[in-house]
Design a protein around this motif. Structure first.
Motif, mmCIF file in Angstrom:
data_model
loop_
_atom_site.group_PDB
_atom_site.id
_atom_site.type_symbol
_atom_site.label_atom_id
_atom_site.label_comp_id
_atom_site.label_asym_id
_atom_site.label_seq_id
_atom_site.Cartn_x
_atom_site.Cartn_y
_atom_site.Cartn_z
ATOM 1 N N LYS A 51 0.836 -1.208 0.000
ATOM 2 C CA LYS A 51 0.000 0.000 0.000
ATOM 3 C C LYS A 51 0.871 1.259 0.000
ATOM 4 O O LYS A 51 0.586 2.222 -0.706
ATOM 5 N N GLY A 52 1.935 1.265 0.786
ATOM 6 C CA GLY A 52 2.848 2.406 0.812
ATOM 7 C C GLY A 52 3.496 2.650 -0.544
ATOM 8 O O GLY A 52 3.656 3.793 -0.967
ATOM 9 N N ALA A 53 3.844 1.575 -1.229
ATOM 10 C CA ALA A 53 4.425 1.710 -2.567
ATOM 11 C C ALA A 53 3.405 2.319 -3.530
ATOM 12 O O ALA A 53 3.756 3.152 -4.369
ATOM 13 N N LEU A 54 2.153 1.910 -3.372
ATOM 14 C CA LEU A 54 1.103 2.478 -4.222
ATOM 15 C C LEU A 54 0.943 3.973 -3.957
ATOM 16 O O LEU A 54 0.774 4.760 -4.895
ATOM 17 N N LEU A 55 1.039 4.375 -2.700
ATOM 18 C CA LEU A 55 0.949 5.801 -2.373
ATOM 19 C C LEU A 55 2.125 6.581 -2.969
ATOM 20 O O LEU A 55 1.965 7.742 -3.360
ATOM 21 N N ALA A 56 3.286 5.964 -3.049
ATOM 22 C CA ALA A 56 4.450 6.614 -3.670
ATOM 23 C C ALA A 56 4.297 6.687 -5.185
ATOM 24 O O ALA A 56 4.875 7.563 -5.833
ATOM 25 N N MET A 57 3.520 5.773 -5.738
ATOM 26 C CA MET A 57 3.333 5.719 -7.192
ATOM 27 C C MET A 57 2.584 6.952 -7.711
ATOM 28 O O MET A 57 2.852 7.418 -8.814
ATOM 29 N N GLY A 58 1.679 7.495 -6.926
ATOM 30 C CA GLY A 58 0.901 8.660 -7.378
ATOM 31 C C GLY A 58 1.777 9.847 -7.737
ATOM 32 O O GLY A 58 1.722 10.355 -8.862
ATOM 33 N N PRO A 59 2.615 10.331 -6.806
ATOM 34 C CA PRO A 59 3.496 11.452 -7.144
ATOM 35 C C PRO A 59 4.492 11.115 -8.258
ATOM 36 O O PRO A 59 4.823 11.977 -9.071
ATOM 37 N N LEU A 60 4.948 9.858 -8.296
ATOM 38 C CA LEU A 60 5.856 9.461 -9.377
ATOM 39 C C LEU A 60 5.147 9.583 -10.723
ATOM 40 O O LEU A 60 5.681 10.172 -11.666
ATOM 41 N N TRP A 61 3.934 9.055 -10.811
ATOM 42 C CA TRP A 61 3.181 9.115 -12.064
ATOM 43 C C TRP A 61 2.949 10.568 -12.481
ATOM 44 O O TRP A 61 3.129 10.914 -13.649
ATOM 45 N N LEU A 62 2.600 11.410 -11.515
ATOM 46 C CA LEU A 62 2.371 12.825 -11.829
ATOM 47 C C LEU A 62 3.654 13.511 -12.304
ATOM 48 O O LEU A 62 3.613 14.349 -13.213
ATOM 49 N N SER A 63 4.782 13.167 -11.711
ATOM 50 C CA SER A 63 6.042 13.789 -12.132
ATOM 51 C C SER A 63 6.445 13.320 -13.533
ATOM 52 O O SER A 63 6.974 14.111 -14.320
ATOM 53 N N VAL A 64 6.185 12.064 -13.852
ATOM 54 C CA VAL A 64 6.481 11.567 -15.203
ATOM 55 C C VAL A 64 5.542 12.235 -16.213
ATOM 56 O O VAL A 64 5.973 12.647 -17.291
ATOM 57 N N LEU A 65 4.272 12.362 -15.856
ATOM 58 C CA LEU A 65 3.323 13.075 -16.720
ATOM 59 C C LEU A 65 3.774 14.518 -16.921
ATOM 60 O O LEU A 65 3.794 15.029 -18.045
ATOM 61 N N GLY A 66 4.154 15.189 -15.831
ATOM 62 C CA GLY A 66 4.619 16.579 -15.923
ATOM 63 C C GLY A 66 5.850 16.703 -16.803
ATOM 64 O O GLY A 66 5.965 17.651 -17.589
ATOM 65 N N CYS A 67 6.764 15.772 -16.669
ATOM 66 C CA CYS A 67 7.970 15.830 -17.491
ATOM 67 C C CYS A 67 7.636 15.570 -18.962
ATOM 68 O O CYS A 67 8.153 16.244 -19.845
ATOM 69 N N THR A 68 6.757 14.610 -19.200
ATOM 70 C CA THR A 68 6.349 14.309 -20.579
ATOM 71 C C THR A 68 5.696 15.532 -21.201
ATOM 72 O O THR A 68 6.036 15.938 -22.325
ATOM 73 N N TRP A 69 4.769 16.123 -20.488
ATOM 74 C CA TRP A 69 4.026 17.295 -20.979
ATOM 75 C C TRP A 69 4.968 18.471 -21.251
ATOM 76 O O TRP A 69 4.935 19.081 -22.314
ATOM 77 N N SER A 70 5.803 18.775 -20.267
ATOM 78 C CA SER A 70 6.701 19.924 -20.431
ATOM 79 C C SER A 70 7.766 19.646 -21.484
ATOM 80 O O SER A 70 8.172 20.563 -22.207
ATOM 81 N N ALA A 71 8.196 18.399 -21.607
ATOM 82 C CA ALA A 71 9.179 18.059 -22.641
ATOM 83 C C ALA A 71 8.583 18.258 -24.031
ATOM 84 O O ALA A 71 9.230 18.835 -24.912
ATOM 85 N N PHE A 72 7.357 17.805 -24.227
ATOM 86 C CA PHE A 72 6.707 17.992 -25.529
ATOM 87 C C PHE A 72 6.586 19.470 -25.882
ATOM 88 O O PHE A 72 6.689 19.838 -27.053
ATOM 89 N N SER A 73 6.390 20.322 -24.887
ATOM 90 C CA SER A 73 6.252 21.749 -25.180
ATOM 91 C C SER A 73 7.572 22.379 -25.622
ATOM 92 O O SER A 73 7.576 23.448 -26.232
ATOM 93 N N LEU A 74 8.688 21.700 -25.320
ATOM 94 C CA LEU A 74 10.009 22.235 -25.671
ATOM 95 C C LEU A 74 10.667 21.528 -26.845
ATOM 96 O O LEU A 74 11.358 22.148 -27.649
ATOM 97 N N ASP A 75 10.502 20.213 -26.911
ATOM 98 C CA ASP A 75 11.229 19.422 -27.898
ATOM 99 C C ASP A 75 10.449 18.129 -28.153
ATOM 100 O O ASP A 75 10.298 17.312 -27.237
ATOM 101 N N PHE A 76 9.983 17.948 -29.369
ATOM 102 C CA PHE A 76 9.145 16.799 -29.692
ATOM 103 C C PHE A 76 9.834 15.477 -29.377
ATOM 104 O O PHE A 76 9.233 14.565 -28.795
ATOM 105 N N LEU A 77 11.102 15.343 -29.753
ATOM 106 C CA LEU A 77 11.808 14.077 -29.523
ATOM 107 C C LEU A 77 11.983 13.784 -28.029
ATOM 108 O O LEU A 77 11.871 12.632 -27.596
ATOM 109 N N ALA A 78 12.241 14.800 -27.241
ATOM 110 C CA ALA A 78 12.364 14.610 -25.794
ATOM 111 C C ALA A 78 11.028 14.165 -25.204
ATOM 112 O O ALA A 78 10.979 13.272 -24.356
ATOM 113 N N GLY A 79 9.956 14.790 -25.655
ATOM 114 C CA GLY A 79 8.627 14.378 -25.188
ATOM 115 C C GLY A 79 8.317 12.948 -25.580
ATOM 116 O O GLY A 79 7.837 12.150 -24.765
ATOM 117 N N LEU A 80 8.622 12.620 -26.815
ATOM 118 C CA LEU A 80 8.398 11.264 -27.310
ATOM 119 C C LEU A 80 9.205 10.240 -26.514
ATOM 120 O O LEU A 80 8.726 9.135 -26.239
#
Length: 159
Positions: free
Chosen positions: A96-125
């Motif tokens: 359960k604790g690992a699952l709770l840690a997964m939420g912020p990790l998933w959000l940070s990966v989403l944030g990085c993907t989103w912000s990367a796409f806004s700067l460089d298509f290949l980095a986002g991809l």
């Protein structure tokens, strides 16, 4: 792409990934009930190696782009947060604790993907497979928790 920047980002990924060498799945993990969509064990090494190479590539591309503050902050956040899941799940057996840690990790990966796409298509991809993998990992974590509610976490280190 600057090869030295790539090497620095890859070193950061290897440091984060070292938790997998320290906290291995072992007999405890093998004893758990797992969902039907659990990949074979060898897939994890292949996927993580590929992800680390891809996000190191993305980091090296993003690092030299003006206006990269959010992308770099999310890159650092995902690297830091990715080090938490393995010790929680395999080290302390806190599903359960690992699952709770997964939420912020998933959000940070989403944030990085989103912000990367806004700067460089290949980095986002390059971040898309990581976002997919973290989504699969979250689903696995949820299902392992559901199937193994009776499994108690470790009460002490080494116990």
């Amino acid at each position: 792409m600057d090869i030295y920047l790539f090497a620095i980002f890859l070193l950061a990924c290897c440091a984060a990934g070292a938790t997998g060498a320290v906290f291995t799945p072992g007999a405890w993990y093998r004893s758990l009930q797992k969902p039907w969509f659990t990949p074979p064990n060898w897939v994890f090494r292949v996927v993580w190696t590929s992800i680390y190479l891809l996000i190191s590539f993305a980091g090296a591309r993003l690092a030299v782009i003006e206006g990269n503050a959010y992308a770099m902050a999310f890159w650092a956040a995902q690297a830091a947060l990715s080090t938490l899941w393995t010790p929680l799940f395999f080290g302390l057996r806190r599903i359960k604790g690992a699952l709770l840690a997964m939420g912020p990790l998933w959000l940070s990966v989403l944030g990085c993907t989103w912000s990367a796409f806004s700067l460089d298509f290949l980095a986002g991809l390059a971040f898309v497979p990581y976002l997919i993998w973290v989504t699969v990992a979250a689903a696995l974590n949820i299902e392992i928790l559901r199937l193994n509610r009776h499994v108690a976490p470790l009460t002490s280190v080494g116990g």
